[in-house]
Design an enzyme around this catalytic site. Sequence first.
Site, PDB file in Angstrom:
ATOM      1  N   ASP A  64       0.839  -1.193   0.000  1.00 40.75           N
ATOM      2  CA  ASP A  64       0.000   0.000   0.000  1.00 40.75           C
ATOM      3  C   ASP A  64       0.876   1.246   0.000  1.00 40.75           C
ATOM      4  OD1 ASP A  64      -2.326   1.838   0.896  1.00 40.75           O
ATOM      5  OD2 ASP A  64      -3.277  -0.129   0.861  1.00 40.75           O
ATOM      6  N   ASP A  83      10.553   0.752   0.640  1.00 43.35           N
ATOM      7  CA  ASP A  83       9.738   1.678  -0.132  1.00 43.35           C
ATOM      8  C   ASP A  83      10.118   1.474  -1.590  1.00 43.35           C
ATOM      9  OD1 ASP A  83       8.626   3.827  -1.489  1.00 43.35           O
ATOM     10  OD2 ASP A  83       8.968   5.243   0.149  1.00 43.35           O
ATOM     11  N   THR A  90       7.366  12.595   2.654  1.00 41.95           N
ATOM     12  CA  THR A  90       7.288  13.768   3.511  1.00 41.95           C
ATOM     13  C   THR A  90       6.099  13.611   4.447  1.00 41.95           C
ATOM     14  OG1 THR A  90       5.936  14.945   1.884  1.00 41.95           O
ATOM     15  CG2 THR A  90       8.323  15.272   1.787  1.00 41.95           C
ATOM     16  N   HIS A  97      -3.604   5.783   3.750  1.00 36.92           N
ATOM     17  CA  HIS A  97      -4.379   4.648   3.248  1.00 36.92           C
ATOM     18  C   HIS A  97      -3.832   3.331   3.804  1.00 36.92           C
ATOM     19  CE1 HIS A  97      -5.948   1.731   0.283  1.00 36.92           C
ATOM     20  NE2 HIS A  97      -6.942   2.586   0.137  1.00 36.92           N
ATOM     21  N   ALA A 216      -6.872  -7.564  -8.662  1.00 34.93           N
ATOM     22  CA  ALA A 216      -8.004  -8.417  -8.299  1.00 34.93           C
ATOM     23  C   ALA A 216      -8.342  -9.429  -9.389  1.00 34.93           C
ATOM     24  CB  ALA A 216      -9.229  -7.555  -7.996  1.00 34.93           C
ATOM     25  N   TYR A 218      -6.371 -11.068 -11.428  1.00 32.57           N
ATOM     26  CA  TYR A 218      -5.449 -12.176 -11.682  1.00 32.57           C
ATOM     27  C   TYR A 218      -6.052 -13.471 -11.144  1.00 32.57           C
ATOM     28  CZ  TYR A 218      -1.838  -8.765 -12.856  1.00 32.57           C
ATOM     29  OH  TYR A 218      -1.127  -7.747 -13.444  1.00 32.57           O
ATOM     30  N   SER A 268     -11.548  -1.107  -0.837  1.00 34.98           N
ATOM     31  CA  SER A 268     -10.284  -1.330  -0.131  1.00 34.98           C
ATOM     32  C   SER A 268     -10.535  -1.855   1.273  1.00 34.98           C
ATOM     33  CB  SER A 268      -9.482  -0.032  -0.047  1.00 34.98           C
ATOM     34  OG  SER A 268      -8.778   0.216  -1.229  1.00 34.98           O
TER      35      SER A 268
END
Length: 381
Positions: A64, A83, A90, A97, A216, A218, A268
Site C-alpha cells: 500500500d 519503499d 514527507t 491509506h 483483483a 489475476y 479497499s
Amino acid sequence: MRPPRLPAALLLPSLLLFALAPPAVADDELGEIARSKQWQLDTLRLPDAWRVTEGEGVLVAVLDTGVRGDHQDLRGSVMYGPDLTGAARTRGSWGDHGTAMASLIAGHGHGKHGGGGVLGVAPAARVLSVRVTLENSDPQRTKRRPGGHDALARGIRYAVDRGAQVISMSLGGGSGSWEGSAAEEEAVQYAFARGAVLVASSGNDGDTTNRKNFPAAYPGVIAVGAVDRNLRPARFSNRQDYLSVVAPGVDIVTASGDGTYVVGDGTSSAAAMVAGIAALIRSAYPHLSPYHVRRAIELGTRKRPRGGYNTAYGHGVADAALALREAERLAGPTRPPPLPAEHFGGDPPVSRALVIAGLVALALGLSARILLRHRDGRPRY
C-alpha cells in the site's frame, strides 16, 4: 468525490474519508467512539471467530502507501519493508491509506482492556508494510509514475520471501495498464507456489465504467467487493465475473496516519477485512493451500445469491465464523466421522452380534460365505 482513474498509475480504489470527530474530543473518548462505530464486527461474526483464533502467528503483508506503526491501535504489530515507489516521503504525504488498511486487518485497539480504538479482523496478527504506491492526494502522483517500475510485482515477491502468509492489496490499475502486467502475474504465481494467500479490492467504479481491475482480476486472487450496512452491494463496487466475495465497505471507521480516526467508503476496506479472515484461517489451519483458503472464504458466506454466484455478490457476504468452519472441513477429519444422521440416538446400522456370529460361522468352516458391507460414512467435500 472519488478520485478519477489514472491509467498510468497504481491506484488506490478506496477511501472517501471524513473526520470521525472534532479535534476537541479527548483521545479516550474518541477511541470509544471509533469502537462503537465498527458495525462490521458483528456482521462478520468476529466474536464467534475469535473463540477459535485471533490470527496468532500470521504475518500479513500490506502492499500500500506505507503503514504508520506508531498509531496506538497498531503499536508493536508492524514490521517495515522497503519503499518501492522511488518517491520522497514527507510528513502527511504517505501512510494514510496503508495505515487504515492495516488497522482493519490487525488493529488491536487500546485503552483499558483494549476497549477503545479500532479492532481488526485478526488482532493478534502482525503486519509487514511494503510501500508500492502513493496516496491519491500526493502531488508527486502527477509528476512521476506513482507505483515505480513493477513496484507491485516486486512487493509481492519481497513479502513472500519474508514469510508473509497473506498479502493484502487494496489498490488497482496494475503497473500502467488496465490489462495488468506479465511481471505482476508471474509474481502472483510465485506467491501461490510458496503458499501465500492474495487478496485484492475489486475496484470502485462499479457505478460508472466498471472496468476490470488488477491485481483483483489475476486468477486465484481473492477479489473483494463492498456492501453497506443492509448487506446490499455498494453502488461503487465493481461487478465482474472474477469477484470472490463481498464484505462491509460503507461507513467504515479506520485508523489514520495522523494518529486519529476517519470514516470511509470503498472496496479497499472490504478487501482488508477479508485479508484478515484469511489470516484467521492461516492461523488455525496453517497447512491449507491458498486455493483451499479461498474456497473456505467463498463457501463460508451468507446471503448467497440465487444459483450460488453473481457478479454483484460473488459467492456472498463474507463471514469469519463460517469461513473457519469451512476451513476445518477442508482441512480434513481429525477423528472418525460420525454415523449418518438417521442413526443418531438409535442402533448402529450393522448389529455387532450378527457380525460376531458370522465370524464364528466362518471359523467353523461353514460353506456359506458372509459378506459384511460397511455403510459409507465419508465426510462430504
